[in-house]
Design a protein around this motif. Structure first.
Motif, short mmCIF file in Angstrom:
data_model
loop_
_atom_site.label_atom_id
_atom_site.label_comp_id
_atom_site.label_asym_id
_atom_site.label_seq_id
_atom_site.Cartn_x
_atom_site.Cartn_y
_atom_site.Cartn_z
N TYR A 25 0.83 -1.20 0.00
CA TYR A 25 0.00 0.00 0.00
C TYR A 25 0.87 1.25 0.00
O TYR A 25 1.98 1.26 0.55
CB TYR A 25 -0.92 0.03 1.23
CG TYR A 25 -1.89 -1.12 1.29
CD1 TYR A 25 -2.92 -1.23 0.37
CD2 TYR A 25 -1.79 -2.08 2.29
CE1 TYR A 25 -3.83 -2.29 0.44
CE2 TYR A 25 -2.69 -3.14 2.36
CZ TYR A 25 -3.71 -3.23 1.43
OH TYR A 25 -4.59 -4.27 1.50
N LYS A 26 0.37 2.31 -0.61
CA LYS A 26 1.03 3.62 -0.54
C LYS A 26 0.41 4.34 0.66
O LYS A 26 -0.81 4.53 0.70
CB LYS A 26 0.81 4.40 -1.83
CG LYS A 26 1.55 5.70 -1.86
CD LYS A 26 1.46 6.37 -3.21
CE LYS A 26 2.28 7.66 -3.16
NZ LYS A 26 2.32 8.32 -4.46
N VAL A 27 1.24 4.74 1.62
CA VAL A 27 0.73 5.26 2.89
C VAL A 27 1.29 6.64 3.18
O VAL A 27 2.49 6.89 3.06
CB VAL A 27 1.10 4.32 4.06
CG1 VAL A 27 0.54 4.83 5.38
CG2 VAL A 27 0.60 2.90 3.78
N LYS A 28 0.40 7.55 3.58
CA LYS A 28 0.79 8.85 4.13
C LYS A 28 0.26 8.88 5.55
O LYS A 28 -0.84 8.38 5.83
CB LYS A 28 0.18 10.00 3.34
CG LYS A 28 0.70 10.11 1.94
CD LYS A 28 1.32 11.45 1.70
CE LYS A 28 1.72 11.58 0.26
NZ LYS A 28 3.09 11.86 0.06
N THR A 29 1.05 9.46 6.46
CA THR A 29 0.62 9.56 7.85
C THR A 29 0.67 11.01 8.31
O THR A 29 1.40 11.83 7.74
CB THR A 29 1.52 8.71 8.78
OG1 THR A 29 2.85 9.22 8.73
CG2 THR A 29 1.49 7.24 8.40
N SER A 30 -0.10 11.28 9.35
CA SER A 30 -0.11 12.62 9.94
C SER A 30 -0.48 12.51 11.41
O SER A 30 -1.34 11.71 11.78
CB SER A 30 -1.11 13.51 9.21
OG SER A 30 -1.17 14.78 9.84
N THR A 31 0.18 13.34 12.22
CA THR A 31 -0.16 13.40 13.65
C THR A 31 -1.07 14.60 13.94
O THR A 31 -1.41 14.85 15.09
CB THR A 31 1.12 13.51 14.51
OG1 THR A 31 1.86 14.65 14.09
CG2 THR A 31 1.95 12.25 14.40
N ASP A 32 -1.47 15.33 12.93
CA ASP A 32 -2.27 16.54 13.08
C ASP A 32 -3.48 16.48 12.16
O ASP A 32 -3.34 16.51 10.93
CB ASP A 32 -1.39 17.74 12.75
CG ASP A 32 -2.08 19.07 12.93
OD1 ASP A 32 -3.26 19.21 12.55
OD2 ASP A 32 -1.42 20.01 13.44
N ALA A 33 -4.67 16.41 12.74
CA ALA A 33 -5.89 16.29 11.93
C ALA A 33 -6.12 17.51 11.06
O ALA A 33 -6.58 17.39 9.92
CB ALA A 33 -7.09 16.03 12.83
N ASN A 34 -5.79 18.71 11.57
CA ASN A 34 -5.95 19.91 10.74
C ASN A 34 -5.07 19.84 9.50
O ASN A 34 -5.51 20.15 8.39
CB ASN A 34 -5.60 21.17 11.55
CG ASN A 34 -6.71 21.57 12.50
OD1 ASN A 34 -7.87 21.60 12.14
ND2 ASN A 34 -6.34 21.87 13.73
#
Length: 123
Positions: A25-34
């Protein structure tokens, strides 16, 4: 399949990202919902995995953004330690596809993602 994973705990995102990328899978992550709003708009994921309890913007607010502001039916899996039946019901009211309780089991999450992927490719 492109997946956007959002959780304010980097320790949740790192193993999840590695496991999903190992599966292709190609995955992007973020710790900030905004910040994730912009990532969602640019990345155009096929699936979103989101936590509920986050600072500044909750997972429910992010789900509302996808469902109401974007009028999108992008599949959403909630991954959260919040087991309040009211919160879970609200998340399903806004159209999530699955709810997984933390602590996470990577194999369980991956199987559920595969199931959703197969379902949305079939229908």
């Amino acid at each position: 399949m492109k997946i956007l994973a959002i959780d304010d705990q980097q320790l949740v995102l790192l193993p999840l990202q590695k496991k999903l990328e190992d599966l292709g899978y190609k995955v992007k992550t973020s710790t900030d919902a905004n910040e994730s709003i912009g990532i969602y708009d640019r990345f155009k994921p096929d699936l979103v995995v989101v936590d509920i309890n986050m600072p500044d913007m909750s997972g429910i607010e992010f789900i509302k953004y996808i469902r109401i502001n974007k009028s999108s039916s992008t599949p959403i899996i909630v991954l959260s330690g919040n087991t309040s039946s009211d919160v879970i019901a609200e998340a399903f009211k806004f159209g999530i596809n699955d709810y997984i309780k933390k602590p996470m089991d990577l194999n369980n999450i991956c199987e559920r993602i595969k199931r959703l992927n197969i379902f949305f490719q079939t229908y």
